[in-house]
Design a protein around this motif. Structure first.
Motif, PDB file in Angstrom:
ATOM      1  N   GLY A  39     -43.162  29.414   8.376  1.00  0.00           N
ATOM      2  CA  GLY A  39     -42.006  28.574   7.332  1.00  0.00           C
ATOM      3  C   GLY A  39     -41.183  27.729   8.043  1.00  0.00           C
ATOM      4  N   VAL A  40     -41.378  27.294   9.420  1.00  0.00           N
ATOM      5  CA  VAL A  40     -40.860  26.122   9.991  1.00  0.00           C
ATOM      6  C   VAL A  40     -41.577  24.984  10.537  1.00  0.00           C
ATOM      7  N   ARG A  41     -40.861  23.852  10.587  1.00  0.00           N
ATOM      8  CA  ARG A  41     -41.763  22.651  10.893  1.00  0.00           C
ATOM      9  C   ARG A  41     -42.412  22.967  12.336  1.00  0.00           C
ATOM     10  N   PRO A  42     -43.429  22.178  12.853  1.00  0.00           N
ATOM     11  CA  PRO A  42     -43.782  22.400  14.244  1.00  0.00           C
ATOM     12  C   PRO A  42     -42.639  21.791  15.274  1.00  0.00           C
ATOM     13  N   VAL A  43     -42.890  22.301  16.202  1.00  0.00           N
ATOM     14  CA  VAL A  43     -42.086  21.985  17.325  1.00  0.00           C
ATOM     15  C   VAL A  43     -42.504  20.758  18.178  1.00  0.00           C
ATOM     16  N   ILE A  44     -41.760  19.668  18.440  1.00  0.00           N
ATOM     17  CA  ILE A  44     -42.241  18.711  19.074  1.00  0.00           C
ATOM     18  C   ILE A  44     -41.272  18.415  20.590  1.00  0.00           C
ATOM     19  N   PHE A  45     -42.215  18.639  21.731  1.00  0.00           N
ATOM     20  CA  PHE A  45     -41.462  18.430  22.922  1.00  0.00           C
ATOM     21  C   PHE A  45     -41.590  17.169  23.377  1.00  0.00           C
ATOM     22  N   PRO A  46     -40.628  16.565  23.740  1.00  0.00           N
ATOM     23  CA  PRO A  46     -40.724  15.042  24.317  1.00  0.00           C
ATOM     24  C   PRO A  46     -40.525  14.930  25.901  1.00  0.00           C
TER      25      PRO A  46
END
Lengths: 126, 193
Positions: A39-46
């Motif tokens: 139930g949370v947005r996907p994680v984006i690692f820059p």
């Protein structure tokens, strides 16, 4: 006469569009094994953001991150306990894990993996 | 009254413009805003708080591919000062030699610079997997590189992409009239695309 002008304008527009394709910054990694299911947005690692501050060896040698997208199994519990992202995102080296939206900022439905930039759209894993 | 000379004025103006254009070298690099990159959710409150790639990368040594930053130069010139260790007592290891690979192929010889790599990476990131630390001991293969193995583990993912053939295939073969292999000097940046 006019048609030719329109055609040239269209061509120019197409060129302009291909020059700025809508793809993520080179090296961004999506982590979404459990986020969306829970139930949370996907994680984006820059990568670009972190490599300005840390050399690869800090994460991939000292801290022991495996160099294969998806190979590191992470849970939020471990992060809060100071593992994985939590080794820095602990309120000391970087902001604490209570700022959920900064990491969980991805669009719904993203597949985990590394995102190539505009110059890696070739065959295979270019 | 003095007679006006439109042509000389025009010529002088053009010269000034040309000089200005040559001087200013426009930066043609473009970065996609986060909200439009297909990855970040424009509806997420986080997306607005994150740093835009352009704001961080535009001031760094330019390149035509990947992040459009020539990362080795940005580091060597001190434009960025990334930390090499977090824990006290970690040995920061550097190695300076170059290794020539692919001595018998048809393309220009590949020069592998240890310095450019060990500035960023630790020996353990490469030795003994994926590379045995003995010159000539590894069966390198361009097809496997293109599939994301060997050099392609990083190049094509995070480090400059594989489209930049001559950044690896950088030493002309003597048999084709090229000179002897020069020592490691970072290749000057190419102009933007």
């Amino acid at each position: 006469m006019n048609a030719a002008v329109v055609r040239i304008a269209l061509l120019a527009a197409c060129l302009a569009a291909t020059a700025i394709p809508a793809v993520a910054e080179y090296g961004d990694v999506v982590l979404n094994h459990r986020s969306e299911a829970e139930g949370v947005r996907p994680v984006i690692f820059p990568h670009w953001f972190h490599r300005i501050r840390f050399r690869c060896k800090v994460c991939h040698s000292e801290l022991g991150f495996r160099m294969r997208a998806g190979a590191n199994v992470v849970t939020m519990k471990e992060i809060v306990e100071g593992k994985f992202c939590g080794m820095c995102h602990n309120g000391q080296i970087a902001w604490a894990p209570d700022r959920c939206d900064l990491c969980h900022s991805g669009k719904p439905g993203l597949k985990p993996g590394i995102q190539g930039g505009h110059s890696t759209l070739g065959p295979g894993l270019w | 009254m003095k007679r006006s000379r439109p042509w000389t004025t025009l010529l002088a103006g053009l010269l000034v413009l040309a000089a200005a254009a040559a001087w200013a070298q426009p930066d043609l690099r473009r970065w996609i805003p986060l909200a439009k990159d297909g990855l970040h959710d424009p509806a997420s409150p986080g997306t607005r708080q994150l740093q835009e790639p352009r704001d961080a990368l535009a001031r760094l040594a330019p390149d035509g591919a990947g992040n459009q930053v020539r990362w080795v130069q940005a580091l060597e010139r001190g434009e960025i000062v990334p930390r090499a260790n977090l824990l006290e007592g970690t040995e920061v290891r550097l190695r300076e030699d170059d290794i020539l690979l692919n001595l018998n192929g048809g393309t220009p010889i590949v020069r592998f610079p240890h310095r450019a790599h060990t500035l960023w990476l630790d020996c353990s990131n490469c030795h003994e997997t994926p590379f045995i630390s003995k010159a000539g001991a590894n069966k390198l293969d361009m097809r496997r590189i293109l599939q994301g193995e060997q050099c392609g583990l990083c190049h094509g993912a995070v480090s400059f992409p594989l489209t930049e053939c001559n950044r690896c295939h950088s030493v002309p073969r003597a048999s084709r009239g090229g000179g002897p292999a020069p020592g490691y000097a970072p290749v000057p940046p190419k102009a933007g695309p």
